[in-house]
Design a protein around this motif. Structure first.
Motif, short mmCIF file in Angstrom:
data_model
loop_
_atom_site.label_atom_id
_atom_site.label_comp_id
_atom_site.label_asym_id
_atom_site.label_seq_id
_atom_site.Cartn_x
_atom_site.Cartn_y
_atom_site.Cartn_z
N VAL A 62 -0.91 -5.76 9.64
CA VAL A 62 -0.47 -4.40 9.30
C VAL A 62 -1.08 -3.99 7.96
CG1 VAL A 62 1.66 -5.19 8.15
CG2 VAL A 62 1.57 -2.89 9.12
N PRO A 63 -1.53 -2.74 7.79
CA PRO A 63 -2.01 -2.32 6.47
C PRO A 63 -0.86 -2.04 5.51
CG PRO A 63 -2.26 -0.53 8.08
CD PRO A 63 -1.69 -1.71 8.82
N MET A 64 -1.02 -2.50 4.27
CA MET A 64 0.02 -2.33 3.24
C MET A 64 -0.64 -1.78 1.97
SD MET A 64 1.89 -5.99 4.00
CE MET A 64 0.47 -6.71 4.84
N TYR A 65 0.11 -0.94 1.25
CA TYR A 65 -0.44 -0.24 0.09
C TYR A 65 0.52 -0.31 -1.08
CZ TYR A 65 -3.07 1.74 3.97
OH TYR A 65 -3.84 1.90 5.10
N ARG A 66 -0.01 -0.52 -2.25
CA ARG A 66 0.73 -0.36 -3.49
C ARG A 66 0.86 1.15 -3.72
NH1 ARG A 66 -2.63 -3.42 -6.09
NH2 ARG A 66 -1.67 -5.46 -6.22
N THR A 67 2.06 1.63 -4.08
CA THR A 67 2.25 3.07 -4.30
C THR A 67 2.39 3.39 -5.80
OG1 THR A 67 4.66 3.11 -4.29
CG2 THR A 67 3.56 3.14 -2.14
N ASN A 68 2.48 4.69 -6.09
CA ASN A 68 2.72 5.13 -7.47
C ASN A 68 4.21 5.25 -7.78
OD1 ASN A 68 3.42 7.32 -5.99
ND2 ASN A 68 1.82 8.69 -6.77
N HIS A 111 8.38 7.66 3.65
CA HIS A 111 7.39 8.72 3.43
C HIS A 111 6.66 8.97 4.76
CE1 HIS A 111 5.30 10.89 0.15
NE2 HIS A 111 4.23 10.82 0.91
N VAL A 112 6.46 10.22 5.10
CA VAL A 112 5.74 10.57 6.33
C VAL A 112 4.58 11.51 5.98
CG1 VAL A 112 5.92 11.68 8.60
CG2 VAL A 112 7.83 10.32 7.72
N GLY A 113 3.36 11.09 6.27
CA GLY A 113 2.17 11.90 5.93
C GLY A 113 1.90 11.91 4.43
N ALA A 114 0.94 12.74 4.00
CA ALA A 114 0.64 12.96 2.59
C ALA A 114 0.49 11.68 1.77
CB ALA A 114 1.69 13.88 1.95
N PRO A 115 -0.43 10.80 2.18
CA PRO A 115 -0.60 9.53 1.45
C PRO A 115 -0.94 9.73 -0.03
CG PRO A 115 -2.36 9.83 3.07
CD PRO A 115 -1.34 10.88 3.34
N ASP A 116 -1.65 10.83 -0.35
CA ASP A 116 -2.01 11.07 -1.75
C ASP A 116 -0.78 11.22 -2.64
OD1 ASP A 116 -1.78 13.40 -0.01
OD2 ASP A 116 -2.10 14.58 -1.83
N ARG A 117 0.32 11.70 -2.06
CA ARG A 117 1.54 11.85 -2.86
C ARG A 117 2.15 10.49 -3.21
NH1 ARG A 117 3.89 16.81 -2.92
NH2 ARG A 117 5.03 15.90 -4.67
N LEU A 118 1.77 9.47 -2.48
CA LEU A 118 2.20 8.10 -2.81
C LEU A 118 1.16 7.40 -3.70
CD1 LEU A 118 3.61 6.61 0.54
CD2 LEU A 118 4.89 7.17 -1.52
N ILE A 127 -1.94 6.88 -2.71
CA ILE A 127 -2.87 6.14 -1.85
C ILE A 127 -4.09 7.02 -1.62
CG2 ILE A 127 -3.20 5.03 0.40
CD1 ILE A 127 -0.09 4.73 0.50
N ALA A 128 -5.21 6.62 -2.20
CA ALA A 128 -6.42 7.44 -2.17
C ALA A 128 -7.17 7.29 -0.85
CB ALA A 128 -7.34 7.07 -3.34
N ASP A 129 -7.13 6.10 -0.27
CA ASP A 129 -7.98 5.83 0.90
C ASP A 129 -7.24 4.89 1.85
OD1 ASP A 129 -9.90 5.21 2.75
OD2 ASP A 129 -11.44 4.63 1.28
N LEU A 130 -6.78 5.45 2.97
CA LEU A 130 -6.01 4.63 3.92
C LEU A 130 -6.85 3.51 4.54
CD1 LEU A 130 -3.87 7.35 5.75
CD2 LEU A 130 -3.04 5.55 4.23
N SER A 131 -8.18 3.67 4.50
CA SER A 131 -9.03 2.64 5.11
C SER A 131 -9.22 1.43 4.19
CB SER A 131 -10.39 3.25 5.47
OG SER A 131 -11.13 3.49 4.29
N ARG A 132 -8.64 1.50 3.00
CA ARG A 132 -8.74 0.36 2.08
C ARG A 132 -7.36 -0.09 1.62
NH1 ARG A 132 -12.68 2.08 -2.47
NH2 ARG A 132 -12.26 -0.07 -3.14
N PHE A 137 -3.17 -4.77 0.91
CA PHE A 137 -2.86 -6.01 1.61
C PHE A 137 -3.06 -5.75 3.09
CE2 PHE A 137 0.06 -5.33 -1.95
CZ PHE A 137 -0.13 -6.47 -2.73
N GLY A 138 -3.38 -6.79 3.86
CA GLY A 138 -3.55 -6.62 5.31
C GLY A 138 -4.86 -5.93 5.65
N ASP A 139 -4.91 -5.38 6.87
CA ASP A 139 -6.15 -4.84 7.41
C ASP A 139 -6.04 -3.33 7.67
OD1 ASP A 139 -7.31 -7.45 7.65
OD2 ASP A 139 -6.02 -7.78 9.39
N PRO A 140 -7.16 -2.62 7.60
CA PRO A 140 -7.13 -1.20 7.97
C PRO A 140 -6.97 -1.06 9.49
CG PRO A 140 -9.37 -1.88 7.46
CD PRO A 140 -8.50 -3.07 7.19
#
Lengths: 259, 259
Positions: free
Chosen positions: A139-145, A189-196, A198-203, A206-209
């Motif tokens: 699963v893709p995982m992201y550090r947020t702001n 959070h639903v949608g709007a990754p930039d508000r979290l 997260i600049a690039d969902l493909s990177r 942790f985990g894989d895109p």
């Protein structure tokens, strides 16, 4: 090949099997793991109490013990497919067997934390595809702001997992996962990754895109990798965790957490 | 006379008002309180984690502090209507002002725990009478024959609160209270008090007896007085708690806990 029996999956881990656990032992609860020296246990349990969405604690061991009520007979030092050993807030090693590291500290307290894999089965039963399972990756995982609420010496950002959900199934995904508050519950959070932040969902951090289709919205759930981000941010002297996506598989049926 | 504003109710407590808080500040969350020396804080937080039905922790203070995010400006030493001071597991004193006792230990950690009064408003809005409010007395509470899961030096029996519910509304009471898992949630037991080890409903261990009508069933919810039973059973050297039924009233709307 998937392992569908939790005890057999744990035995396979003990024999060296090492892969992400999503899609394995369907219907049984998977857990995040963090083991800390007794001196850090209070800070962490308080951190979890103050941040229940990313850190829903399902069990805590006695100091120095590596057994759990969630899977009698399991050995928490060896029964996960992959561990991370942390020193002074930095990842020092990934290993399929944490016994040696465990031996360094006689008083480790181990926390087992709910995992969003638990509500993936009900989501799939409702006809919602789980992309990382379909693609056979982590699963893709992201550090947020977003900062977690600190506790003692522990602070750090919220980490989220992401699943692409068709726009006309987002409400169902919210409702279904919301029935499982003990394992992260409804999305944060639903949608709007930039508000979290997260600049690039493909990177992912942790985990894989995974592929996001045009009719899909990225949906973010609080993630049990958040403690690892706190270990880094707070420069914790020593910790053992699971490797992201490589969870501890318990004997507890997923439905036990349904509210 | 009832106090409907939480801040005004707390100010009244500071001025000496002392009565059970059920029915006051309708719609605002009430809390159980237990303050323990820092040395006992880990045992208690773990006890709460292992017994989430009676001990849903809503906030934990820093050692030595008496403020809480649940009610900015409140003073936990004085803003409850009545406190109990415990020494070596025995009730030493009841007092409307715990400031002096608080001064004895510079490192008290205070735990605020959800209270079933929170779902009484939605129950009443659904047309279910809350007998102790109707009778203007304290809710009846009973020590049961069920042991909590121990943690460190802490062990003790489960304490329950009881509300008589008409037989044809029991399902509604279960459903409505079940939406509030952070404040004890659904009942732990319906009917058959002898199976809980309760010999005589007219003689509660804490609070006041209430009338049970022929068409009603006694319904039992896990109760935040359970920590006081653990203080007794575990002979904790020092603790400050609320007096049963005399809760800390916060600024948080009840609906915030609805799942």
């Amino acid at each position: 090949m998937t392992h569908q029996n939790p005890a057999r999956l744990r035995a396979a881990c003990r024999d060296g099997w090492s892969a992400p656990t999503a899609g394995h032992a369907t219907g049984f609860t998977q857990c995040n793991l963090i083991a800390l020296p007794r001196d850090w246990a209070w800070d962490f349990l308080l951190f979890a109490q103050r941040n229940p969405k990313p850190c829903p604690v399902l069990d805590v061991t006695e100091p120095g013990r590596f057994d759990t009520v969630l899977a009698p007979g399991a050995d928490l030092r060896r029964d996960l497919p992959r561990y991370r050993i942390w020193r002074d807030g930095a990842l020092a090693e990934e290993t399929p067997d944490a016994s040696a590291a465990w031996g360094e500290h006689p008083d480790l307290v181990t926390f087992l934390i709910g995992c969003s894999f638990t509500f993936e089965t009900p989501l799939m039963q409702a006809g919602i595809q789980i992309r990382h399972i379909a693609q056979g990756c982590n699963v893709p995982m992201y550090r947020t702001n977003r900062d977690c609420r600190p506790a003692g010496r522990l602070s750090g950002p919220l980490v989220v997992s992401m699943r692409p959900i068709p726009a006309d199934r987002v409400a169902d995904a919210v409702t279904i996962s919301g029935r499982f508050p003990a394992v992260h519950g409804a999305p944060v959070h639903v949608g709007a990754p930039d508000r979290l932040g997260i600049a690039d969902l493909s990177r992912p951090d942790f985990g894989d895109p995974v592929t996001i289709r045009p009719d899909e919205v990225p949906v973010f759930w609080a993630c049990g990798v958040t403690p690892q981000a706190a270990v880094m941010a707070s420069r914790v002297p020593f910790a053992i965790t699971h490797a992201p996506g490589h969870m501890f598989v318990t004997d507890i049926p997923d439905r036990n957490w349904q509210s």
